[in-house]
Design a protein around this motif. Structure first.
Motif, short mmCIF file in Angstrom:
data_model
loop_
_atom_site.label_atom_id
_atom_site.label_comp_id
_atom_site.label_asym_id
_atom_site.label_seq_id
_atom_site.Cartn_x
_atom_site.Cartn_y
_atom_site.Cartn_z
N LEU A 706 8.09 8.96 3.13
CA LEU A 706 7.09 9.47 2.19
C LEU A 706 6.77 8.36 1.19
CD1 LEU A 706 5.34 11.55 0.73
CD2 LEU A 706 7.40 12.39 -0.41
N ALA A 707 5.62 7.75 1.37
CA ALA A 707 5.18 6.73 0.42
C ALA A 707 4.43 7.44 -0.71
CB ALA A 707 4.27 5.72 1.11
N ALA A 708 4.91 7.29 -1.92
CA ALA A 708 4.27 7.94 -3.07
C ALA A 708 2.85 7.45 -3.23
CB ALA A 708 5.07 7.66 -4.34
N CYS A 709 2.01 8.23 -3.90
CA CYS A 709 0.60 7.83 -4.02
C CYS A 709 0.46 6.50 -4.74
CB CYS A 709 -0.22 8.93 -4.69
SG CYS A 709 0.41 9.54 -6.25
N VAL A 710 1.33 6.23 -5.72
CA VAL A 710 1.24 4.93 -6.41
C VAL A 710 1.59 3.79 -5.46
CG1 VAL A 710 1.59 5.77 -8.76
CG2 VAL A 710 3.57 5.26 -7.34
N SER A 711 2.51 4.02 -4.54
CA SER A 711 2.87 2.98 -3.56
C SER A 711 1.74 2.77 -2.56
CB SER A 711 4.14 3.38 -2.80
OG SER A 711 5.15 3.80 -3.68
N ARG A 712 0.97 3.84 -2.32
CA ARG A 712 -0.13 3.74 -1.36
C ARG A 712 -1.36 3.09 -1.98
NH1 ARG A 712 1.28 9.31 -0.63
NH2 ARG A 712 -0.83 10.02 -1.11
N VAL A 713 -1.38 3.00 -3.31
CA VAL A 713 -2.54 2.43 -4.00
C VAL A 713 -2.23 1.07 -4.60
CG1 VAL A 713 -4.05 2.73 -6.02
CG2 VAL A 713 -3.58 4.67 -4.51
N MET A 714 -1.05 0.94 -5.19
CA MET A 714 -0.74 -0.24 -5.99
C MET A 714 0.11 -1.24 -5.22
SD MET A 714 0.20 1.55 -9.65
CE MET A 714 -1.04 2.45 -10.58
N GLY A 715 -0.47 -2.40 -4.99
CA GLY A 715 0.28 -3.49 -4.39
C GLY A 715 0.93 -4.34 -5.46
N PRO A 716 1.40 -5.53 -5.11
CA PRO A 716 1.96 -6.43 -6.12
C PRO A 716 0.87 -6.94 -7.07
CG PRO A 716 2.57 -7.07 -3.87
CD PRO A 716 1.48 -6.07 -3.75
N ALA A 717 1.28 -7.37 -8.25
CA ALA A 717 0.35 -8.03 -9.17
C ALA A 717 -0.02 -9.40 -8.63
CB ALA A 717 0.99 -8.17 -10.55
N ALA A 718 -1.15 -9.93 -9.06
CA ALA A 718 -1.61 -11.23 -8.57
C ALA A 718 -0.61 -12.34 -8.88
CB ALA A 718 -2.97 -11.56 -9.18
N SER A 719 0.09 -12.21 -10.02
CA SER A 719 1.02 -13.27 -10.44
C SER A 719 2.41 -13.11 -9.85
CB SER A 719 1.12 -13.26 -11.97
OG SER A 719 1.60 -12.00 -12.42
N ASP A 720 2.65 -11.99 -9.14
CA ASP A 720 3.99 -11.70 -8.62
C ASP A 720 4.31 -12.62 -7.45
OD1 ASP A 720 6.35 -10.50 -7.69
OD2 ASP A 720 5.64 -8.50 -8.22
N ARG A 721 5.53 -13.18 -7.44
CA ARG A 721 5.89 -14.06 -6.33
C ARG A 721 6.12 -13.26 -5.04
NH1 ARG A 721 11.16 -14.34 -8.90
NH2 ARG A 721 12.73 -13.45 -7.52
#
Length: 936
Positions: A706-721
């Motif tokens: 079960l991928a939460a809705c935030v996990s299904r929408v939000m990827g890593p930030a642009a600055s995240d390694r």
């Protein structure tokens, strides 16, 4: 009496506006402590330095303005409230210095007692005082009240473990007894004061009758009046002064630091519950145990046992005890396992001659120990939970000479009957003859006040006069016992206390009417109302235990203060008063800035979740039912919209650059009153929707992801390694462990309902939750397969009230520790990691497990102190970013040496990354990085 205009003008120059409060909401919120009194201060000042305290005391002295000091406000006798100026400790009073491998610790007054013990734990030491409120009360209050507790007795309280003190007198003079330069300067500037203290000490010691009385009084647990034992225990005036400050409840000076001689914290312990057939037998057993190697002996009368007998986990025999039964809860501690067993044998041999009705033998099992101590700890809240709305719970605190304990208990019970306190219960620290009795009391009529007055008069006569005991053993005199100090001590000792007060506070500006008062009715005035407000919070006794875990405390209101103000609003409404202005202020202070995560309920003695009240109030304000309904029915479209918003925000970042976009959105956020969220570099990029069909059945064990809705929408930030999405990383880890990963059908339409619930749309929230549960039942083949949810807040919402539904649901922590440890080989990394335990992880009972998993992954794990909730609270980090910033204000310094942080909630990780300066990811990123499949 209003404050002088000149005082207010100069106070404005000394203290910034954001730390001065004189509005009706703030002053009322601060006008309560854990006692049954209320005074509303005219001015509240949050002080952040000793220099500020010095300047304000000099100003108060010049203008004859009364000042009261406030630490945590867990005090029970009315000593932390004021109708003048209230000085409240701010953030910058948390300093500590550990000396000589933990043998001593120097602490500032803002340190919470339990935190001091956490710092000392690696050395096998702790501070001596162990009040029941140690998880909430602060060192300033512990010293000022000479607090003790269950194991502390008289030998380990602050007075007897004091190594040094830093203080500020009423005239603004500082003294640090550990600093030779400070001592020399004080001897020069205050020679007359020191000479007078020396004279009073000589005269007191020469007065053999008075000296003997003082020694007798402090052979018992005693916090009634000022600490006169300082005059007979010491002849050096500086020692007299520093020990007089202990237990002075802010009436003689301000304590800005204390150094303790610490005491051993033995790692091996065992507890037993022994029930005797009657009070006499029980108290006679206490007399014998006084000579045995016991750490704590708690007495519980039949009434107190009856109050908790139906609680979950209670031994079944508690319900069947005889009417006269009386129990002892005994704890022994030792440095080694073998020594502990020697002690247990010695204790049981000493008790062998006593008849026993029932008993739970000594156990070293931590779970069983906790269950036994829950009997003792639940007694006070048990009375609070059944009290009639509008009444308060009073807990009194007396000491009888231990050899007269049995008679004292009988006589107290007789007083309950005489004054018709049928619900009253009795328990206490039996080794010291220290009894607490708890009863409910209304103050809404003259008859009720008169009943209370007659009862207290009788208690004072019984304890102080007939038995020569203490009217206050550890809760402090306050204004509650101020009228009875002379009755307990006698004329000479009482006048000596007044001499000391006038010597150290000649203008009487420090906490007037506390400990010493000219008003014989002071204990019957300014009684706190507890009007009905809402069934969710009506049981609140305003103890303040909830406050340390609240992310908004210090920014706006704490849970206790939210309840105080809501009670006042409801009472005013019933009286026909106009509450518009108060409600307007409460909207932001009480409702908008509440994270509503429910951590307060974990600390509350009666389990109140103030967040539930706030969500209910949000529900009454929710005006967009049609929109909420449409979003619930078209959730996949809503997620597409959220992805587009994140995609557009990332486009703006590429176009304008991060610094410019940050400034622009900050201005827009302010101009639109929070409707436009503020962009930060930690904002995620959009991630792709799940486009995976569940594979055909193979031989691998299945897990439903079960991928939460935030996990299904939000990827890593642009600055995240880390640029792999949580969804892909989790699936990779599960497959590495040998699982076949399947997804519920139509995953993008599914939601646990949390976003709707937090906004007050309870019906839509429940519909989405039920829809998801049904989808999970189908995907898991009727609950046959385990279900992995990648976000702990969603897991928590789903597992609550499942009732008869069979779903094997796991958050990341529980799934990894339950199903993956035997399938993976961990090779811990050297780089340090920070761990944030989310509110939902705490509610799920997985806090320690998360930390232990982190320690499998890294040899250096940091758990920042004092951060219980990040304050992001779903979308509050976007709409009310100041809440997130306030909750995480100590984070950056705490994690500065860490390479990354980990958590179990994607939204929490946004705020954590932004305010820490390091990237926070889900636990699975770290677990995946440091593991290999175990060979079979």
């Amino acid at each position: 009496m209003t404050l002088p205009a000149a005082f207010l003008r100069q106070a404005q120059l000394l203290i910034p506006e954001q730390r001065r409060f004189d509005d009706p909401l703030s002053t009322l919120a601060f006008g309560t402590d854990a006692s049954f009194y209320r005074l509303v201060p005219q001015l509240v000042i949050r002080v952040e330095s000793e220099d500020e305290v010095v300047a304000l005391l000099k100003l108060a002295q010049a203008h004859q303005v009364s000042v009261t000091f406030r630490a945590a406000g867990t005090s029970l006798s009315g000593q932390a409230i004021s109708d003048s100026v209230l000085l409240v400790l701010g953030d910058n009073w948390n300093g500590r210095e550990i000396r000589d491998q933990g043998a001593q610790i120097r602490l500032q007054p803002g340190v919470i007692g339990a935190q001091a013990n956490a710092w000392l734990a690696p050395y096998g030491r702790k501070i001596g005082p162990d009040p029941a409120s140690i998880n909430a009360c602060k060192i300033g209050g512990i010293v000022a009240n000479n607090a003790s507790g269950m194991c502390c007795g008289t030998a380990q309280n602050t007075y007897h473990t004091l190594a040094g003190l830093r203080l500020v007198l009423a005239d603004g003079t500082r003294l640090d007894t550990e600093d030779p330069a400070s001592v020399a300067a004080f001897r020069a500037s205050h020679a007359e004061l020191l000479a007078e203290l020396a004279r009073l000490g000589r005269e007191t010691r020469a007065n053999t009758e008075l000296a003997a009385r003082i020694r007798h009084k402090y052979r018992l647990k005693n916090t009634t009046g000022l600490s006169l034992n300082a005059l007979v225990d010491f002849d050096e005036p500086l020692d007299i002064l520093s020990h007089l400050l202990v237990g002075s409840e802010g009436t003689l000076g301000f304590i800005s630091a204390v150094t303790y001689h610490t005491v051993p914290d033995h790692p091996h312990k065992a507890s037993a519950l022994i029930v005797f057939p009657d009070v006499e037998t029980c108290c006679n057993a206490v007399t014998v145990l006084k000579q045995q190697p016991v750490a704590a002996v708690e007495l519980l009368d039949r009434r107190s046992l009856r109050s908790v007998q139906n609680k979950p986990g209670m031994p079944t025999f508690v319900r069947e005890l005889s009417d006269n039964a009386c129990a002892l809860l005994i704890e022994a501690r030792a440095a080694s396992h073998s020594l502990l067993h020697e002690q247990l044998a010695q204790i049981m041999a000493a008790l062998a001659a006593f008849p026993v009705e029932k008993q739970v033998d000594f156990t070293e099992d931590p779970v069983e120990n906790a269950r036994l101590w829950a009997i003792r700890k639940d007694t006070f809240p048990a009375v609070g939970a059944v009290r009639q709305t509008g009444t308060t719970v009073i807990i009194e605190d007396v000491t009888f000479p231990v050899e007269q304990l049995a008679v004292g208990v009988r006589r107290l019970i007789a007083l309950f009957d005489k004054h018709h306190y049928d619900e009253a219960i009795l328990f206490g620290h039996a080794l010291e003859g220290n009894l607490h009795f708890v009863f409910t009391q209304g103050f809404n009529s003259h008859e009720e006040v008169a009943r209370y007055q007659a009862f207290m008069d009788d208690v004072a006569e019984l304890v102080a006069v007939e038995f020569g005991g203490s009217l206050k053993a550890e809760h402090g005199t306050g204004r509650n016992m101020a009228p009875f100090v002379e009755k307990e001590w006698g004329h000479d000792a009482y006048q000596l206390m007044w001499q000391l007060k006038r010597l150290l506070d000649p203008k009487g500006i420090l906490n007037p009417d506390v400990i010493l008062s000219d008003d014989p009715q002071i204990h019957l005035k300014n009684l706190k109302p507890l009007p009905a407000a809402d069934a969710i919070v009506d049981k609140c006794i305003e103890c303040g235990f909830c406050e340390p875990v609240c992310p908004s405390k210090g920014l706006t209101l704490s849970p206790r203060q939210r309840i105080v103000i809501w009670r006042d609003i409801q009472a005013r409404r019933r009286n026909g008063e106009d509450t518009q202005a108060l409600e307007r202020d409460y909207q932001y202070q009480g409702i908008d800035t509440c994270a509503a995560t429910g951590l307060c309920a974990q600390r509350c003695p009666v389990g109140i979740n103030t967040g539930e009240l706030v969500k209910q109030l949000r529900g009454t304000q929710a005006r967009h039912d049609k929109t909420a309904g449409w979003l619930a029915q078209h959730f996949h479209t809503a997620l597409r919209g959220a992805r587009f918003t994140l995609w557009a925000a990332d486009g703006a970042r590429r176009l304008l650059g991060a610094p410019r976009l940050t400034r622009l959105t900050a201005r827009l956020h302010q101009a639109t009153a929070g409707r436009v969220p503020q962009w930060t570099p930690a904002l995620p990029k959009a991630t792709e929707a799940i486009r995976l069909n569940s594979p055909a059945q193979d031989s691998r064990p299945r897990v439903v992801y079960l991928a939460a809705c935030v996990s299904r929408v939000m990827g890593p930030a642009a600055s995240d390694r880390e640029q792999t999405s949580l969804l892909d990383k989790t699936r990779s880890l599960l497959e590495k462990a040998g699982y076949q990963v399947v997804f519920p059908d139509d995953a993008d339409s599914l939601c646990c309902g949390q976003p709707f619930a937090s906004k007050g749309y309870a019906r839509e929230a429940e519909e989405k939750r039920n829809e998801l549960i049904n989808a999970l039942l189908r995907a898991s083949r009727g609950g046959l397969d385990p279900i992995y949810c990648d976000t702990s807040p969603c897991t928590l919402r789903l597992v609550q009230d499942l009732k008869d539904i069979r779903l094997d649901l796991y958050d990341p922590v529980r799934f990894i520790r339950t199903h993956l440890l035997d399938k993976l080989v961990f090779t811990p990394q050297q780089a340090p990691v920070a761990v944030h335990v989310t509110c939902s992880t705490q509610h799920l009972g997985e806090s320690q497990a998360l930390i232990e998993l982190a320690r499998l992954c890294s040899v250096n794990v940091v758990v920042p102190e004092g951060i219980h909730c990040c304050g992001f609270a779903g979308d509050k980090g976007f709409t009310t970013p100041e809440l997130n910033a306030h909750a995480l204000r100590p984070l950056k310094e705490a994690v500065q040496h860490c390479s990354e942080g980990l958590s179990t909630s994607r939204t929490c990780e946004i705020g954590l990354s932004h305010h820490s300066g390091i990237d926070y990811h889900s636990l699975v990123y770290l677990v995946d990085r440091v593991t290999q499949p175990r060979a079979h």
